[in-house]
Scaffold this motif. Structure first.
Motif, PDB file in Angstrom:
ATOM      1  N   ILE A   1       0.818  -1.222   0.000  1.00  0.00           N
ATOM      2  CA  ILE A   1       0.000   0.000   0.000  1.00  0.00           C
ATOM      3  C   ILE A   1       0.852   1.273   0.000  1.00  0.00           C
ATOM      4  CG2 ILE A   1      -1.976  -1.089   1.121  1.00  0.00           C
ATOM      5  CD1 ILE A   1      -0.999   0.237   3.772  1.00  0.00           C
ATOM      6  N   ALA A   2       2.142   1.162   0.329  1.00  0.00           N
ATOM      7  CA  ALA A   2       3.022   2.328   0.272  1.00  0.00           C
ATOM      8  C   ALA A   2       4.411   1.868  -0.128  1.00  0.00           C
ATOM      9  CB  ALA A   2       3.064   3.049   1.615  1.00  0.00           C
ATOM     10  N   LEU A   3       5.064   2.670  -0.976  1.00  0.00           N
ATOM     11  CA  LEU A   3       6.404   2.355  -1.455  1.00  0.00           C
ATOM     12  C   LEU A   3       7.244   3.621  -1.408  1.00  0.00           C
ATOM     13  CD1 LEU A   3       8.276   0.204  -2.656  1.00  0.00           C
ATOM     14  CD2 LEU A   3       7.386   0.798  -4.927  1.00  0.00           C
ATOM     15  N   ASN A   4       8.203   3.629  -0.494  1.00  0.00           N
ATOM     16  CA  ASN A   4       9.098   4.785  -0.341  1.00  0.00           C
ATOM     17  C   ASN A   4      10.487   4.336  -0.757  1.00  0.00           C
ATOM     18  OD1 ASN A   4       7.374   5.246   2.757  1.00  0.00           O
ATOM     19  ND2 ASN A   4       6.848   6.195   0.810  1.00  0.00           N
TER      20      ASN A   4
ATOM     21  N   ALA B   1      -1.164   3.350  -2.314  1.00  0.00           N
ATOM     22  CA  ALA B   1      -1.740   4.656  -1.981  1.00  0.00           C
ATOM     23  C   ALA B   1      -0.674   5.743  -1.912  1.00  0.00           C
ATOM     24  CB  ALA B   1      -2.476   4.590  -0.644  1.00  0.00           C
ATOM     25  N   GLU B   2       0.598   5.340  -1.737  1.00  0.00           N
ATOM     26  CA  GLU B   2       1.680   6.319  -1.591  1.00  0.00           C
ATOM     27  C   GLU B   2       2.908   5.834  -2.333  1.00  0.00           C
ATOM     28  OE1 GLU B   2       4.648   7.679   2.003  1.00  0.00           O
ATOM     29  OE2 GLU B   2       2.485   7.725   2.405  1.00  0.00           O
ATOM     30  N   LEU B   3       3.494   6.710  -3.154  1.00  0.00           N
ATOM     31  CA  LEU B   3       4.726   6.399  -3.868  1.00  0.00           C
ATOM     32  C   LEU B   3       5.665   7.585  -3.769  1.00  0.00           C
ATOM     33  CD1 LEU B   3       6.554   4.770  -5.786  1.00  0.00           C
ATOM     34  CD2 LEU B   3       5.273   5.774  -7.708  1.00  0.00           C
ATOM     35  N   THR B   4       6.842   7.353  -3.185  1.00  0.00           N
ATOM     36  CA  THR B   4       7.845   8.405  -3.119  1.00  0.00           C
ATOM     37  C   THR B   4       9.202   7.852  -3.537  1.00  0.00           C
ATOM     38  OG1 THR B   4       8.455   7.983  -0.811  1.00  0.00           O
ATOM     39  CG2 THR B   4       6.653   9.535  -1.194  1.00  0.00           C
ATOM     40  N   ILE B   5      10.026   8.732  -4.089  1.00  0.00           N
ATOM     41  CA  ILE B   5      11.420   8.405  -4.408  1.00  0.00           C
ATOM     42  C   ILE B   5      12.275   9.533  -3.849  1.00  0.00           C
ATOM     43  CG2 ILE B   5      13.101   7.934  -6.216  1.00  0.00           C
ATOM     44  CD1 ILE B   5      10.888   7.032  -8.033  1.00  0.00           C
ATOM     45  N   VAL B   6      13.275   9.171  -3.041  1.00  0.00           N
ATOM     46  CA  VAL B   6      14.121  10.199  -2.441  1.00  0.00           C
ATOM     47  C   VAL B   6      14.991  10.851  -3.521  1.00  0.00           C
ATOM     48  CG1 VAL B   6      14.163   8.968  -0.241  1.00  0.00           C
ATOM     49  CG2 VAL B   6      16.024   8.631  -1.885  1.00  0.00           C
ATOM     50  N   PRO B   7      15.550  12.039  -3.266  1.00  0.00           N
ATOM     51  CA  PRO B   7      16.424  12.692  -4.248  1.00  0.00           C
ATOM     52  C   PRO B   7      17.579  11.786  -4.684  1.00  0.00           C
ATOM     53  CG  PRO B   7      15.842  14.230  -2.515  1.00  0.00           C
ATOM     54  CD  PRO B   7      15.298  12.892  -2.098  1.00  0.00           C
TER      55      PRO B   7
ATOM     56  N   PRO C   1       6.301   6.352 -15.943  1.00  0.00           N
ATOM     57  CA  PRO C   1       5.574   5.272 -16.627  1.00  0.00           C
ATOM     58  C   PRO C   1       4.084   5.611 -16.782  1.00  0.00           C
ATOM     59  CG  PRO C   1       6.916   4.400 -14.827  1.00  0.00           C
ATOM     60  CD  PRO C   1       6.919   5.888 -14.682  1.00  0.00           C
ATOM     61  N   ALA C   2       3.552   5.373 -17.967  1.00  0.00           N
ATOM     62  CA  ALA C   2       2.121   5.600 -18.194  1.00  0.00           C
ATOM     63  C   ALA C   2       1.281   4.701 -17.296  1.00  0.00           C
ATOM     64  CB  ALA C   2       1.787   5.358 -19.664  1.00  0.00           C
ATOM     65  N   THR C   3       1.882   3.601 -16.828  1.00  0.00           N
ATOM     66  CA  THR C   3       1.146   2.654 -15.984  1.00  0.00           C
ATOM     67  C   THR C   3       0.799   3.233 -14.609  1.00  0.00           C
ATOM     68  OG1 THR C   3       3.274   1.731 -15.291  1.00  0.00           O
ATOM     69  CG2 THR C   3       2.137   0.617 -17.087  1.00  0.00           C
ATOM     70  N   LEU C   4       1.352   4.413 -14.265  1.00  0.00           N
ATOM     71  CA  LEU C   4       0.963   5.043 -13.001  1.00  0.00           C
ATOM     72  C   LEU C   4      -0.547   5.265 -12.943  1.00  0.00           C
ATOM     73  CD1 LEU C   4       3.767   7.730 -12.466  1.00  0.00           C
ATOM     74  CD2 LEU C   4       3.433   5.631 -11.158  1.00  0.00           C
ATOM     75  N   SER C   5      -1.158   5.399 -14.125  1.00  0.00           N
ATOM     76  CA  SER C   5      -2.606   5.639 -14.169  1.00  0.00           C
ATOM     77  C   SER C   5      -3.409   4.452 -13.668  1.00  0.00           C
ATOM     78  CB  SER C   5      -3.040   5.993 -15.599  1.00  0.00           C
ATOM     79  OG  SER C   5      -2.793   4.894 -16.461  1.00  0.00           O
ATOM     80  N   GLU C   6      -2.748   3.282 -13.533  1.00  0.00           N
ATOM     81  CA  GLU C   6      -3.434   2.089 -13.048  1.00  0.00           C
ATOM     82  C   GLU C   6      -3.508   2.037 -11.525  1.00  0.00           C
ATOM     83  OE1 GLU C   6      -1.523  -1.261 -14.893  1.00  0.00           O
ATOM     84  OE2 GLU C   6      -1.479  -0.262 -16.860  1.00  0.00           O
ATOM     85  N   LEU C   7      -2.835   2.989 -10.886  1.00  0.00           N
ATOM     86  CA  LEU C   7      -2.828   3.017  -9.415  1.00  0.00           C
ATOM     87  C   LEU C   7      -4.023   3.824  -8.925  1.00  0.00           C
ATOM     88  CD1 LEU C   7       1.006   3.664  -8.913  1.00  0.00           C
ATOM     89  CD2 LEU C   7      -0.200   1.469  -8.990  1.00  0.00           C
ATOM     90  N   LYS C   8      -5.193   3.265  -9.058  1.00  0.00           N
ATOM     91  CA  LYS C   8      -6.440   3.994  -8.797  1.00  0.00           C
ATOM     92  C   LYS C   8      -6.587   4.432  -7.348  1.00  0.00           C
ATOM     93  CE  LYS C   8      -7.594   3.222 -13.069  1.00  0.00           C
ATOM     94  NZ  LYS C   8      -7.354   4.277 -14.072  1.00  0.00           N
ATOM     95  N   ASN C   9      -5.814   3.826  -6.438  1.00  0.00           N
ATOM     96  CA  ASN C   9      -5.897   4.203  -5.026  1.00  0.00           C
ATOM     97  C   ASN C   9      -4.816   5.201  -4.609  1.00  0.00           C
ATOM     98  OD1 ASN C   9      -8.114   2.411  -4.054  1.00  0.00           O
ATOM     99  ND2 ASN C   9      -6.719   0.817  -4.788  1.00  0.00           N
ATOM    100  N   LEU C  10      -4.011   5.662  -5.571  1.00  0.00           N
ATOM    101  CA  LEU C  10      -2.879   6.527  -5.225  1.00  0.00           C
ATOM    102  C   LEU C  10      -3.366   7.865  -4.672  1.00  0.00           C
ATOM    103  CD1 LEU C  10       0.219   6.166  -5.400  1.00  0.00           C
ATOM    104  CD2 LEU C  10       0.162   7.555  -7.482  1.00  0.00           C
TER     105      LEU C  10
ATOM    106  N   LEU D   1      -6.326   9.419 -11.839  1.00  0.00           N
ATOM    107  CA  LEU D   1      -6.112   9.165 -10.404  1.00  0.00           C
ATOM    108  C   LEU D   1      -6.972  10.121  -9.590  1.00  0.00           C
ATOM    109  CD1 LEU D   1      -2.218   8.755 -10.458  1.00  0.00           C
ATOM    110  CD2 LEU D   1      -3.983   6.996 -10.733  1.00  0.00           C
ATOM    111  N   THR D   2      -8.250   9.856  -9.569  1.00  0.00           N
ATOM    112  CA  THR D   2      -9.202  10.810  -8.997  1.00  0.00           C
ATOM    113  C   THR D   2      -9.061  11.001  -7.490  1.00  0.00           C
ATOM    114  OG1 THR D   2     -10.825   9.024  -8.867  1.00  0.00           O
ATOM    115  CG2 THR D   2     -10.899  10.446 -10.814  1.00  0.00           C
TER     116      THR D   2
END
Length: 379
Positions: free
Chosen positions: A55-58, A84-90, A98-107, A128-129
Motif C-alpha cells: 500500500i506504500a512504497l518509499n 496509496a503512496e509512492l515516493t522516491i528520495v532525491p 511510466p504511463a502505468t501510473l494511471s493504473e494506481l487507482k488508489n494513489l 487518479l481521482t
C-alpha cells in the motif's frame, strides 16, 4: 496462541522484483540491502503492506543528505494496484514517468522530487481521482500541463517547481487545493479569475512568463498566507485588498504592474517587494508598518512620508529601498545617523539625498536622476 502470516500477492511480489532490477543504490547508499526476495517483502525497507498487498512504497533512504537511487522507474509499478503512496528520495532516477501510473487507482500521494525525470507529465494521471499530493519538483519535465491534471477533484498540494514545463496553467477545480508551486518553469499566458480555487493558501508562480492582469484574480484568493508572483510579465494595477492578506512575504517584483498603490489600512505584512515595476503616484504612509519595503525601480513621485522616515530612524523599519524613482523630497536631518540595523537607499531620484547611505551595487553610482528626466515625468 496461533499466529497467521499473510503471503504477499504474487503479482505485487513480481512487481517489486522488476522495480529493484531497474534501480540501484548510488555510492554510499545501502537501501536495497534489505530487499532479499527469499524473505518477506513486507519487511523490506520502504515497503508497507496491508494484508497481501503493498500500500506504500518509499524508494530510497529517507534521511536528509543520504545518497539516493539511480536508474529508471519500471512500468511494473502499475501492478501494485493497492498502492496509496509512492515516493522516491532525491537521486539520479531518470527517464519518463511510466504511463502505468494511471493504473494506481488508489494513489493518494505521488512524490518524486529532485531526480532527473524527463518527458511530459502523463495526461493519464488525470485518472487518479483520489490523488491529493502531486510533487514532481526539481526534475527535467517538459511539455504542457494537461487540463486533466487541473481537474483532479481531491488535490491539496501541487508542487511542480524547477522543471521546464511550458504552455498555460490549467484551471484547478479542486476546492481543497491549498498549495500550488510552479516557480522556475516556462509557463505563460494569462490566469483568468476562477481558474484558481479560493482554498489556496500558498501560491508561487515566480520565474515564468505569465502575462495579463491579476486585479480580478487575487481578491478571490483571500486565504493566501504566501504569494510570489515575481519575475513574470503581469500587468495592470495591484489590488488594494492584497495588503490585508495574512502574508509574511509579498513578492510582486520584476513584473509590469502599473498604477498607484493604495492600501486600505496600515500594512501588517513584514516584507513587501514591489520593486522593478511601473508603479506611480505617491508612496503611501500606510507602508510605515512594513519592516522590509522594496519600492525601488518604479515611478513614484512626491515626498517620502514622514511616518516612514520616523519609523526607520526608530529602527522599526529595517530596510527601505526607494532608489530609481522620481521622488522629490525626504525630511531627514543631514546629521542624523541611520540605525545600524536599518538600510536606506534614496539615490537616483529627483532630489539630492540628504544623507549618504550604502546602496546595493545594482543601484549604480549616480546619486541624482538627470533634471531632464524629472521635468519630463509628470507622475
Amino acid at each position: 496462541m496461533k499466529f497467521s502470516f499473510a503471503i504477499l500477492d504474487p503479482i505485487d511480489f513480481l512487481a517489486l522484483q522488476s522495480i529493484k532490477k531497474s534501480l540501484e543504490d548510488m555510492p554510499g547508499s545501502n537501501y536495497f540491502s534489505s530487499w532479499d526476495f527469499t524473505s518477506d517483502p513486507c519487511n523490506f525497507a520502504g515497503v508497507f503492506c496491508s494484508g497481501e498487498k503493498v500500500i506504500a512504497l518509499n524508494l530510497g533512504d529517507p534521511r536528509a543528505g543520504a545518497p539516493g537511487l539511480a536508474g529508471r522507474l519500471d512500468p511494473a509499478i502499475g501492478k501494485l494496484t493497492e498502492l496509496a503512496e509512492l515516493t522516491i528520495v532525491p537521486g539520479r532516477v531518470m527517464g519518463k514517468l511510466p504511463a502505468t501510473l494511471s493504473e494506481l487507482k488508489n494513489l493518494r500521494f505521488l512524490g518524486i522530487s529532485r531526480n532527473f525525470i524527463s518527458g511530459e507529465i502523463p495526461a493519464t494521471l488525470g485518472e487518479l481521482t483520489g490523488l491529493r499530493t502531486l510533487d514532481l519538483s526539481y526534475n527535467q519535465l517538459t511539455g504542457n500541463l494537461s487540463p486533466v491534471i487541473g481537474s483532479l477533484p481531491a488535490l491539496t498540494n501541487v508542487v511542480l517547481c524547477h522543471n521546464h514545463l511550458s504552455g498555460s496553467l490549467p484551471v484547478f477545480s479542486s476546492q481543497t487545493l491549498t498549495r500550488l508551486d510552479v516557480k522556475h518553469n516556462n509557463l505563460s499566458g494569462s490566469i483568468s479569475p476562477g481558474s484558481l480555487p479560493s482554498s489556496l493558501q500558498y501560491l508561487s508562480l515566480s520565474w515564468n512568463q505569465f502575462t495579463g492582469p491579476v486585479d480580478y484574480l487575487l481578491p478571490q484568493l483571500n486565504q493566501l498566507n504566501y504569494l510570489d508572483l515575481s519575475l513574470n510579465r503581469f500587468t495592470g494595477p495591484i489590488p488594494s485588498c492584497i495588503f490585508t492578506f495574512p502574508i509574511t512575504n509579498l513578492q510582486l517584483e520584476r513584473n509590469l504592474f502599473s498604477g498607484p498603490v493604495q492600501p486600505f489600512n496600515e500594512v501588517a505584512i513584514p516584507t513587501v517587494d514591489l520593486s522593478h515595476n511601473m508603479l506611480y503616484g505617491q508612496v503611501s504612509p500606510l507602508f510605515s508598518t512594513v519592516q522590509n519595503l522594496y519600492l525601488n525601480n518604479n515611478r513614484f513621485t512626491g515626498s517620502v512620508p514622514n511616518t516612514l522616515v520616523d519609523r526607520l530612524m526608530d529602527g522599526n523599519v529595517q530596510l527601505l529601498y526607494l532608489q530609481h524613482n522620481y521622488l522629490t523630497g525626504v525630511e531627514i536631518n543631514p546629521t542624523a545617523e541611520i540605525p545600524v540595523s536599518s538600510s536606506l537607499c534614496l539615490q537616483y531620484n529627483c532630489m539630492v539625498p540628504p544623507v549618504q547611505t550604502p546602496c546595493p551595487i545594482e543601484a549604480g553610482t549616480q546619486k541624482t536622476r538627470p533634471t531632464t528626466q524629472c521635468m519630463q515625468w509628470k507622475g
